[in-house]
Scaffold this active site. Structure first.
Site, short mmCIF file in Angstrom:
data_model
loop_
_atom_site.label_atom_id
_atom_site.label_comp_id
_atom_site.label_asym_id
_atom_site.label_seq_id
_atom_site.Cartn_x
_atom_site.Cartn_y
_atom_site.Cartn_z
N VAL A 92 -5.49 -1.34 46.02
CA VAL A 92 -6.89 -1.03 45.72
C VAL A 92 -6.87 0.48 45.46
CG1 VAL A 92 -9.24 -0.87 46.59
CG2 VAL A 92 -7.87 -2.90 47.09
N PRO A 93 -6.94 0.88 44.20
CA PRO A 93 -6.66 2.28 43.83
C PRO A 93 -7.84 3.23 44.08
CG PRO A 93 -7.15 1.03 41.87
CD PRO A 93 -7.17 0.05 43.01
N CYS A 94 -8.11 3.49 45.34
CA CYS A 94 -9.22 4.37 45.69
C CYS A 94 -9.01 5.78 45.16
CB CYS A 94 -9.45 4.37 47.20
SG CYS A 94 -7.99 4.68 48.18
N HIS A 95 -7.77 6.13 44.86
CA HIS A 95 -7.50 7.46 44.31
C HIS A 95 -8.11 7.64 42.92
CE1 HIS A 95 -4.17 5.06 42.68
NE2 HIS A 95 -4.08 5.97 41.72
N ARG A 96 -8.48 6.56 42.26
CA ARG A 96 -9.06 6.64 40.92
C ARG A 96 -10.58 6.82 40.95
NH1 ARG A 96 -5.54 1.60 39.16
NH2 ARG A 96 -3.52 2.64 39.21
#
Length: 184
Positions: free
Chosen positions: A138-142
């Site tokens: 889950v790419p929360c960095h994006r």
């Protein structure tokens, strides 16, 4: 969460990530802590009573894909099954929107909130992403603060790690060219 069967550490360009699995889905993934021992201790705290084991083939395949992603690959990892039992429904909705952000692209907390149909929920989106048990799948960095500011990031290294991950992906901020794109 269904019963976790095991967990393992695996090396990436950022350091030792952790992954925990059940029979058919991942129970948790984590970005590196400072040093492998820090990652190991965090996995032991997150999954008490679950043994560190060699991963089954399907988990080893996910590990390889995460390694490639953190080395600049463009895999969305959308097909990786995640065990969302115990994850609040609002968080699940936020994670679904975040998973749809392709590598190299970003959204703001406000844009995620708007995609959920509640433009006033930007802070709640940030809180949900701060509790993300599946980073970087889950790419929360994006997800960035307004004006493409970094915003928060709960992984070791904080916003610096977030920005490093975005650089690895050749991130684009809105319609702007990526940091390493040649001018038109």
């Amino acid at each position: 969460m269904t019963a976790a069967q095991g967990w393992a550490l695996f090396d990436t360009a950022l350091g030792a990530c952790g992954i925990c699995w059940g029979a058919q889905a991942l129970c948790g993934v984590q970005l590196p802590e400072p040093g492998p021992q820090g990652s190991r201790l965090r996995m032991q705290r997150r999954f008490p009573g679950v043994a560190e084991l060699a991963p089954p083939p399907w988990v080893a395949s996910v590990q390889a894909r995460v390694q490639a992603l953190l080395d600049g690959g463009a895999d969305s990892l959308l097909d990786v099954p995640l065990d969302m039992a115990g994850v609040p429904p609002f968080h699940q909705r936020v994670y679904a929107v975040a998973r749809a952000i392709t590598p190299g692209r970003t959204m703001t907390y406000g844009e995620v909130a708007a995609a959920l149909g509640d433009s006033g929920a930007a802070r709640a989106v940030g809180q949900a992403l701060g509790h993300n048990p599946f980073a970087p799948i889950v790419p929360c960095h994006r997800v960035l603060a307004a004006g493409t500011r970094g915003g928060g990031f709960s992984a070791a290294g904080g916003v610096d790690t977030k920005l490093r991950m975005l650089l690895m992906e050749g991130a684009r901020f809105g319609r702007e060219p990526g940091l390493f794109d040649k001018p038109g």
